[in-house]
Design a protein around this motif. Structure first.
Motif, PDB file in Angstrom:
ATOM      1  N   PHE A 197       0.850  -1.184   0.000  1.00 49.28           N
ATOM      2  CA  PHE A 197       0.000   0.000   0.000  1.00 49.28           C
ATOM      3  C   PHE A 197       0.890   1.241   0.000  1.00 49.28           C
ATOM      4  N   VAL A 198       0.342   2.345  -0.490  1.00 49.49           N
ATOM      5  CA  VAL A 198       1.033   3.628  -0.489  1.00 49.49           C
ATOM      6  C   VAL A 198       0.099   4.665   0.115  1.00 49.49           C
ATOM      7  N   VAL A 199       0.645   5.568   0.929  1.00 55.43           N
ATOM      8  CA  VAL A 199      -0.162   6.591   1.574  1.00 55.43           C
ATOM      9  C   VAL A 199       0.626   7.900   1.597  1.00 55.43           C
ATOM     10  N   ASP A 200      -0.083   9.026   1.551  1.00 59.50           N
ATOM     11  CA  ASP A 200       0.565  10.331   1.632  1.00 59.50           C
ATOM     12  C   ASP A 200       1.176  10.538   3.014  1.00 59.50           C
ATOM     13  N   PHE A 201       2.106  11.459   3.105  1.00 61.22           N
ATOM     14  CA  PHE A 201       2.772  11.778   4.362  1.00 61.22           C
ATOM     15  C   PHE A 201       1.790  12.106   5.480  1.00 61.22           C
ATOM     16  N   ASP A 202       0.672  12.721   5.131  1.00 65.03           N
ATOM     17  CA  ASP A 202      -0.301  13.107   6.160  1.00 65.03           C
ATOM     18  C   ASP A 202      -1.300  11.995   6.477  1.00 65.03           C
ATOM     19  N   GLY A 203      -1.120  10.811   5.879  1.00 64.37           N
ATOM     20  CA  GLY A 203      -2.005   9.689   6.164  1.00 64.37           C
ATOM     21  C   GLY A 203      -3.229   9.617   5.281  1.00 64.37           C
ATOM     22  N   GLU A 204      -3.347  10.501   4.304  1.00 66.57           N
ATOM     23  CA  GLU A 204      -4.486  10.516   3.387  1.00 66.57           C
ATOM     24  C   GLU A 204      -4.131   9.776   2.095  1.00 66.57           C
ATOM     25  N   ASN A 205      -5.177   9.550   1.285  1.00 67.80           N
ATOM     26  CA  ASN A 205      -5.025   8.929  -0.039  1.00 67.80           C
ATOM     27  C   ASN A 205      -4.374   7.549   0.029  1.00 67.80           C
ATOM     28  N   LEU A 206      -4.864   6.717   0.919  1.00 65.80           N
ATOM     29  CA  LEU A 206      -4.372   5.340   1.015  1.00 65.80           C
ATOM     30  C   LEU A 206      -4.709   4.597  -0.274  1.00 65.80           C
ATOM     31  N   LYS A 207      -3.713   3.938  -0.859  1.00 69.14           N
ATOM     32  CA  LYS A 207      -3.909   3.258  -2.144  1.00 69.14           C
ATOM     33  C   LYS A 207      -3.236   1.887  -2.106  1.00 69.14           C
ATOM     34  N   GLN A 208      -3.967   0.866  -2.551  1.00 70.11           N
ATOM     35  CA  GLN A 208      -3.384  -0.465  -2.669  1.00 70.11           C
ATOM     36  C   GLN A 208      -2.682  -0.574  -4.013  1.00 70.11           C
ATOM     37  N   VAL A 209      -1.396  -0.928  -3.984  1.00 73.50           N
ATOM     38  CA  VAL A 209      -0.589  -0.977  -5.200  1.00 73.50           C
ATOM     39  C   VAL A 209      -0.569  -2.374  -5.804  1.00 73.50           C
ATOM     40  N   GLN A 424       8.577   9.627  13.233  1.00 76.44           N
ATOM     41  CA  GLN A 424       9.174  10.407  14.319  1.00 76.44           C
ATOM     42  C   GLN A 424      10.222  11.357  13.756  1.00 76.44           C
ATOM     43  N   ARG A 425      10.191  12.609  14.227  1.00 77.68           N
ATOM     44  CA  ARG A 425      11.224  13.555  13.816  1.00 77.68           C
ATOM     45  C   ARG A 425      12.503  13.248  14.562  1.00 77.68           C
ATOM     46  N   LEU A 426      13.635  13.523  13.921  1.00 78.89           N
ATOM     47  CA  LEU A 426      14.921  13.099  14.451  1.00 78.89           C
ATOM     48  C   LEU A 426      15.230  13.695  15.826  1.00 78.89           C
ATOM     49  N   ASP A 427      14.832  14.926  16.055  1.00 85.81           N
ATOM     50  CA  ASP A 427      15.158  15.597  17.315  1.00 85.81           C
ATOM     51  C   ASP A 427      13.936  15.722  18.227  1.00 85.81           C
ATOM     52  N   SER A 428      13.007  14.772  18.122  1.00 85.93           N
ATOM     53  CA  SER A 428      11.763  14.855  18.885  1.00 85.93           C
ATOM     54  C   SER A 428      11.394  13.492  19.452  1.00 85.93           C
ATOM     55  N   ASP A 429      10.656  13.516  20.550  1.00 86.07           N
ATOM     56  CA  ASP A 429      10.133  12.275  21.130  1.00 86.07           C
ATOM     57  C   ASP A 429       8.707  11.985  20.666  1.00 86.07           C
ATOM     58  N   LYS A 430       8.106  12.929  19.922  1.00 86.13           N
ATOM     59  CA  LYS A 430       6.739  12.730  19.454  1.00 86.13           C
ATOM     60  C   LYS A 430       6.696  11.649  18.381  1.00 86.13           C
ATOM     61  N   THR A 431       5.654  10.826  18.415  1.00 88.26           N
ATOM     62  CA  THR A 431       5.459   9.819  17.376  1.00 88.26           C
ATOM     63  C   THR A 431       4.056   9.961  16.798  1.00 88.26           C
ATOM     64  N   ARG A 432       3.908   9.518  15.561  1.00 87.49           N
ATOM     65  CA  ARG A 432       2.601   9.590  14.890  1.00 87.49           C
ATOM     66  C   ARG A 432       2.349   8.275  14.174  1.00 87.49           C
ATOM     67  N   GLN A 433       1.203   7.677  14.458  1.00 83.57           N
ATOM     68  CA  GLN A 433       0.828   6.440  13.775  1.00 83.57           C
ATOM     69  C   GLN A 433       0.280   6.765  12.402  1.00 83.57           C
ATOM     70  N   LEU A 434       0.771   6.027  11.399  1.00 78.67           N
ATOM     71  CA  LEU A 434       0.396   6.343  10.025  1.00 78.67           C
ATOM     72  C   LEU A 434      -0.524   5.311   9.401  1.00 78.67           C
ATOM     73  N   SER A 435      -0.155   4.045   9.450  1.00 79.29           N
ATOM     74  CA  SER A 435      -0.925   3.033   8.729  1.00 79.29           C
ATOM     75  C   SER A 435      -2.189   2.641   9.479  1.00 79.29           C
ATOM     76  N   ILE A 436      -3.071   1.962   8.775  1.00 77.71           N
ATOM     77  CA  ILE A 436      -4.396   1.621   9.310  1.00 77.71           C
ATOM     78  C   ILE A 436      -4.532   0.109   9.389  1.00 77.71           C
ATOM     79  N   GLY A 437      -5.097  -0.394  10.497  1.00 74.13           N
ATOM     80  CA  GLY A 437      -5.320  -1.827  10.648  1.00 74.13           C
ATOM     81  C   GLY A 437      -4.344  -2.452  11.618  1.00 74.13           C
ATOM     82  N   ASN A 438      -4.704  -3.592  12.187  1.00 73.48           N
ATOM     83  CA  ASN A 438      -3.876  -4.249  13.189  1.00 73.48           C
ATOM     84  C   ASN A 438      -2.625  -4.896  12.611  1.00 73.48           C
TER      85      ASN A 438
END
Length: 452
Positions: A197-209, A424-438
């Motif tokens: 699958f491919v998805v945009d950086f912001d988590g939108e436009n999920l596409k199965q390749v 995760q940004r290199l100089d940050s402890d923040k994380t963001r989940q991107l993909s969908i599903g278990n």
């Protein structure tokens, strides 16, 4: 086999076609001192005011395109982790006062806490076309920084244009283009296998390749962002396959030797791939050229795998258990001579290290390392020759991949049976989940800059 000149020219044609939709009105050369001033005036994040998009002349906006576009830009700026957006109620009175006027009281905006100010005017034109005009101001130095106008012929391009403008802002602030227009490929477990699958950086436009209904492994992007090479078991053998991310060219089998044809990594400077083959009754690293010529790089009785190129194409980092203790470690070898010219070990103090990924700037290598009872992402600094742990918290973090600007790392996060791609940004402890599903998010691969 690999993209030929004609295909590259066609990609350039598509690039020109997209750029024709976007006409900049003003692009002021910003003195580097302005950027330095901004950095001195802030800690890490720039305080920015993003006013409501003002509807200009046109046929109205019954579909709310202006509001939708503003939300995309607001989210893009948030995801960069470089801006703090002022709440609208802080500046609503000043915004209303200046509405419909070209006069901007930059000192007043600065007094409200804004360091950068973005004002946008848009018009909905006949046949669904959209005109967007962005104006960026530096309130600290009371200067107009950047103006851009875009004409968009299709609604689906609104997001693309907003992403492009967000990347322009990051370029202005840091000297490096942002990554809002990039994508991330990853594996998702489906009923009959794993698909890409491919998805945009912001988590939108999920596409199965892919829809191979089999086991697929380790997707990797070509330098032009058009192709994804990966290992597929569709032919009852782990073969090397290439697929067009744009969906315009048929899937191609690159190599189908008996045994492993795995772990592809595209050279950043030419059409060669590194890959791992087991045709010699052992896991060895080869390069595969455009004319299907194989060149062997490793000759060791222990396992060698997971190659990754340096940005200049001169070195290759890889995983090997050649230390003789059954503990995989990270090594570097010459990309032409291979390990016969010697290798440099860079991982220590851990019994398991794998998945090296060379940074776009060439000064760092991210890799998976066992830290205590968990797997974490470490960053090796090639300049001071030291490693530091990037990821923390619950679960295991593996398979790092760099954003093309070198600011972010995406990786596989596994907590129990749940698998996701995290950013995760290199100089940050923040994380963001991107993909969908278990069971979605293994083997993430960050695209290069996409110019289509």
């Amino acid at each position: 086999m690999f993209p030929k000149k004609s295909k590259i020219l066609r990609s350039l044609f598509f690039l020109i076609l997209v750029l024709c939709l976007c006409y900049p009105i003003e692009l002021l050369a910003v003195d580097s001192n302005v950027r330095i001033e901004m950095e001195r005036a802030t800690s890490k994040e720039v305080k920015i005011a993003l006013t409501q998009f003002v509807l200009g002349e046109g046929i109205g906006d019954p579909k709310g395109l202006g509001m939708e576009a503003r939300k995309v830009l607001e989210n893009d700026l948030r995801l960069t982790e470089m801006f703090v957006q002022l709440k609208p109620d802080v500046y609503i009175n000043l915004e209303q006062k200046e509405k419909g006027s070209r006069a901007v009281d930059l000192w007043a905006w600065h007094q409200l806490g804004a360091q950068w100010l973005i004002k946008t005017e848009y018009s909905v034109l006949p046949e669904g076309k959209l005109s967007l005009v962005f104006r960026l101001y530096d309130t600290v130095n009371e200067k107009f920084l950047l103006g851009k106008r875009y004409y968009i012929s299709e609604k689906k391009l609104v997001r693309k244009v907003i992403h492009r403008y967000a990347d322009e802002l990051i370029l202005l602030l840091t000297g490096k283009r942002g990554v809002a227009e990039t994508q991330i490929a990853f594996l998702s477990r489906q009923n009959k296998g794993t698909e890409i699958f491919v998805v945009d950086f912001d988590g939108e436009n999920l596409k199965q390749v892919t829809n191979d209904k089999t086991l697929n492994l380790t997707p990797t992007w070509s330098p032009n962002g058009r192709w994804l090479a990966y290992t597929s078991y569709a032919g009852n053998n782990p073969d090397l396959v290439m697929i067009d991310n744009f969906g315009e060219k048929p899937k191609r089998t690159l190599l189908y030797l008996s045994g492993l044809n795995s772990a592809p990594s595209w050279s950043p400077v030419d059409d060669r791939l590194t890959l791992v083959l087991s045709k010699d009754e052992n896991s060895e690293i080869y390069t595969l050229s455009n004319n299907r010529t194989l060149r062997r790089l490793t000759r060791h009785f222990n396992i060698d795998t997971s190659p990754t190129w340096s940005p200049d194409g001169k070195k290759i980092a890889f995983t090997s258990d050649r230390s003789g203790r059954g503990a995989p470690q990270i090594y570097i070898m010459d990309a032409h001579e291979g390990d016969k010219a010697g290798v440099q070990r860079i991982s220590f103090n851990s019994s398991y290290n794998d998945n090296p990924a060379w940074s776009p700037d060439g000064d760092k290598i991210a890799y998976t390392s066992r830290v205590g009872k968990r797997f974490q992402i470490k960053i090796y600094n090639l300049i001071n020759k030291s490693s530091a742990v990037l990821t923390k918290g619950r679960g295991n973090n593996e398979q790092p991949t760099w954003s093309p600007d070198g600011r972010f790392i995406a990786y596989r996060h596994k907590d129990g049976s749940r698998i996701s791609t995290y950013i995760q940004r290199l100089d940050s402890d923040k994380t963001r989940q991107l993909s969908i599903g278990n069971s979605s998010g293994a083997s993430p691969s960050w695209s290069p800059y996409l110019n289509r």
